[in-house]
Design a protein around this motif. Structure first.
Motif, short mmCIF file in Angstrom:
data_model
loop_
_atom_site.label_atom_id
_atom_site.label_comp_id
_atom_site.label_asym_id
_atom_site.label_seq_id
_atom_site.Cartn_x
_atom_site.Cartn_y
_atom_site.Cartn_z
N GLY A 125 -7.15 23.53 36.02
CA GLY A 125 -7.90 23.00 36.96
C GLY A 125 -8.64 24.29 37.49
O GLY A 125 -9.27 25.31 36.70
N HIS A 126 -9.00 24.30 38.87
CA HIS A 126 -9.87 25.33 39.55
C HIS A 126 -9.14 26.72 39.90
O HIS A 126 -8.10 26.52 40.46
CB HIS A 126 -10.56 24.76 40.57
CG HIS A 126 -11.75 23.80 40.18
ND1 HIS A 126 -11.39 22.46 39.77
CD2 HIS A 126 -13.01 23.83 39.82
CE1 HIS A 126 -12.61 21.88 39.21
NE2 HIS A 126 -13.52 22.49 39.23
N TYR A 203 -12.70 27.42 29.94
CA TYR A 203 -12.82 27.67 31.10
C TYR A 203 -14.43 27.74 31.44
O TYR A 203 -15.20 28.28 30.57
CB TYR A 203 -12.25 29.02 31.75
CG TYR A 203 -12.60 29.59 33.04
CD1 TYR A 203 -11.67 28.92 33.99
CD2 TYR A 203 -13.51 30.09 33.34
CE1 TYR A 203 -11.74 29.46 35.33
CE2 TYR A 203 -14.05 30.51 34.86
CZ TYR A 203 -12.88 29.88 35.74
OH TYR A 203 -13.00 30.57 37.05
N GLY A 204 -14.74 27.08 32.47
CA GLY A 204 -16.37 27.05 32.97
C GLY A 204 -16.62 26.29 34.18
O GLY A 204 -15.85 25.58 34.76
N ARG A 205 -18.12 26.10 34.36
CA ARG A 205 -18.39 25.42 35.48
C ARG A 205 -19.35 24.04 34.81
O ARG A 205 -19.87 23.36 35.97
CB ARG A 205 -19.21 26.05 36.37
CG ARG A 205 -18.43 27.56 37.10
CD ARG A 205 -19.48 28.03 37.95
NE ARG A 205 -19.79 27.36 39.16
CZ ARG A 205 -21.04 26.96 39.36
NH1 ARG A 205 -22.14 27.20 38.64
NH2 ARG A 205 -21.32 25.93 40.34
N GLY A 220 -14.28 28.30 38.69
CA GLY A 220 -14.54 27.58 37.79
C GLY A 220 -13.32 26.76 37.33
O GLY A 220 -12.47 26.83 38.03
N GLY A 221 -13.32 25.83 36.31
CA GLY A 221 -12.14 24.93 36.02
C GLY A 221 -11.77 25.29 34.71
O GLY A 221 -12.78 25.30 33.62
N ARG A 222 -10.60 25.29 34.36
CA ARG A 222 -9.98 25.19 32.81
C ARG A 222 -9.70 23.61 32.54
O ARG A 222 -8.81 23.18 33.14
CB ARG A 222 -8.75 26.08 32.95
CG ARG A 222 -8.29 26.24 31.25
CD ARG A 222 -7.22 27.19 31.09
NE ARG A 222 -7.86 28.46 31.54
CZ ARG A 222 -8.64 29.29 30.50
NH1 ARG A 222 -8.77 28.75 29.45
NH2 ARG A 222 -8.84 30.31 30.79
N ALA A 223 -10.35 23.33 31.76
CA ALA A 223 -9.85 21.70 31.12
C ALA A 223 -9.78 21.78 29.46
O ALA A 223 -10.24 22.80 28.86
CB ALA A 223 -11.04 20.95 31.47
N GLU A 236 -25.59 25.45 31.99
CA GLU A 236 -25.33 24.51 33.07
C GLU A 236 -26.49 24.59 33.96
O GLU A 236 -26.81 23.42 34.57
CB GLU A 236 -24.23 25.47 33.85
CG GLU A 236 -22.91 25.50 33.40
CD GLU A 236 -22.54 26.72 32.34
OE1 GLU A 236 -21.60 26.66 31.59
OE2 GLU A 236 -23.58 27.43 31.95
N ASP A 237 -27.55 25.48 34.07
CA ASP A 237 -28.81 25.00 34.74
C ASP A 237 -29.69 24.11 34.17
O ASP A 237 -30.54 23.57 34.64
CB ASP A 237 -29.49 26.52 34.71
CG ASP A 237 -29.01 27.59 35.43
OD1 ASP A 237 -28.10 27.41 36.37
OD2 ASP A 237 -29.16 28.86 35.46
#
Length: 303
Positions: A125-126, A203-205, A220-223, A236-237
């Motif tokens: 998660g975050h 991990y990222g956004r 960010g979040g780990r998924a 991401e942009d």
């Protein structure tokens, strides 16, 4: 554990002797919190509620609902949380926050929280990805005088024993409970969780940006890594309306090649579906690990 850890899971964890937590999604209503709190507290046992600080200004009714429910503990993390500490404490609620650096832990102590959770980058998660659990825990324990819990990749009694031996008061666990029968997990997600390895996360956004959520960028979040993450990581942009709709549709359809499953690097140790009570019982073996290890390390008696 927002979206997975509701009142039923919290109640089961508390009945087993740990402190169950309700994870509140950013968009959850006050009524949802009240309903889940009623389930978690049905047996009269203590439980906690976790809030996202960045979401509260846009959904202040969440705080009101927590104050009305009066859980034993409230966690307010990831954003400007200091303003909420005193109102919660005045309602008789113990307040903690998660910290991803020693500096954040010091700020938490200054804000008056009752305890701080040292959450390492391994966590699901975050949270921050700046420091791993063990070096973070060592730094936080050295820096603050309030109680410290450890989080990030702790899913077994061995992991709990390790952080207790280091000086933590306990562990803050999420991934360990993802496959529990009381958790709210779709069958397709459960299959992926049980098949995951320790190297299966990223991990990222990507998922936050694709949902247009207001998470502060440092969290960010780990998924579990999937095709959608790999396609957009570092771009991401460029996530456009089509990608936003694709993710939303996938979440509704349970397509986890696109939709996310947040989990820690220890997800590879989650190998079967079982009741929460069994997971708590496994954590309780930490005592025997510590006793055996310290007995082995004891110097021989001299007669």
């Amino acid at each position: 554990m927002a979206g997975i850890g509701g009142g039923r899971l919290a109640a089961a964890v508390s009945r087993a002797g740990a402190l169950g937590m309700i994870g509140v999604p950013a968009s959850a209503s006050a009524q949802w919190i009240a309903e889940q709190a009623a389930v978690a507290g049905e047996d009269g046992l203590p439980y906690g509620i976790g809030l996202m600080a960045w979401a509260l200004p846009g959904n202040p009714a969440q705080l009101d609902a927590v104050l009305a429910a009066r859980p034993a503990l409230a966690s307010v993390s990831f954003g400007p949380y200091a303003r909420y500490v005193r109102p919660l404490q005045e309602a008789g609620i113990t307040v903690v926050t998660q910290a991803g650096t020693t500096e954040e832990a010091l700020e938490a102590e200054q804000a008056g929280v009752d305890a701080v959770v040292a959450r390492g980058g391994e966590g699901g998660g975050h949270g921050r990805n700046d420091v791993a659990t063990l070096p973070l825990l060592e730094g936080v324990l050295d820096a603050v005088r309030i109680p410290v819990l450890a989080a990030g990749g702790i899913v077994t009694g061995r992991g709990l024993a390790a952080v207790l031996a280091a000086g933590a008061e306990g562990a803050w666990a999420g991934t360990a409970f993802m496959a529990c029968v009381e958790a709210t997990v779709p069958a397709a997600a459960l299959e992926r969780i049980l098949a995951a390895k320790e190297t299966s996360t990223a991990y990222g956004r990507v998922f936050d940006v694709a949902q247009r959520l207001g998470w502060p960028p440092e969290y960010g979040g780990r998924a579990l890594r999937n095709a959608f993450f790999d396609r957009w990581a570092g771009r991401e942009d460029e996530l456009d309306d089509q990608a936003v709709a694709e993710l939303a549709d996938a979440r509704g359809a349970g397509d986890f090649d696109i939709a996310y499953i947040y989990a820690s690097q220890a997800v590879g140790m989650v190998r079967e579906r079982r009741p929460a009570a069994e997971v708590v019982a496994d954590f309780a073996t930490a005592e025997s690990f510590l006793r055996r290890r310290f007995q082995q390390a004891a110097p021989p008696e001299v007669s």
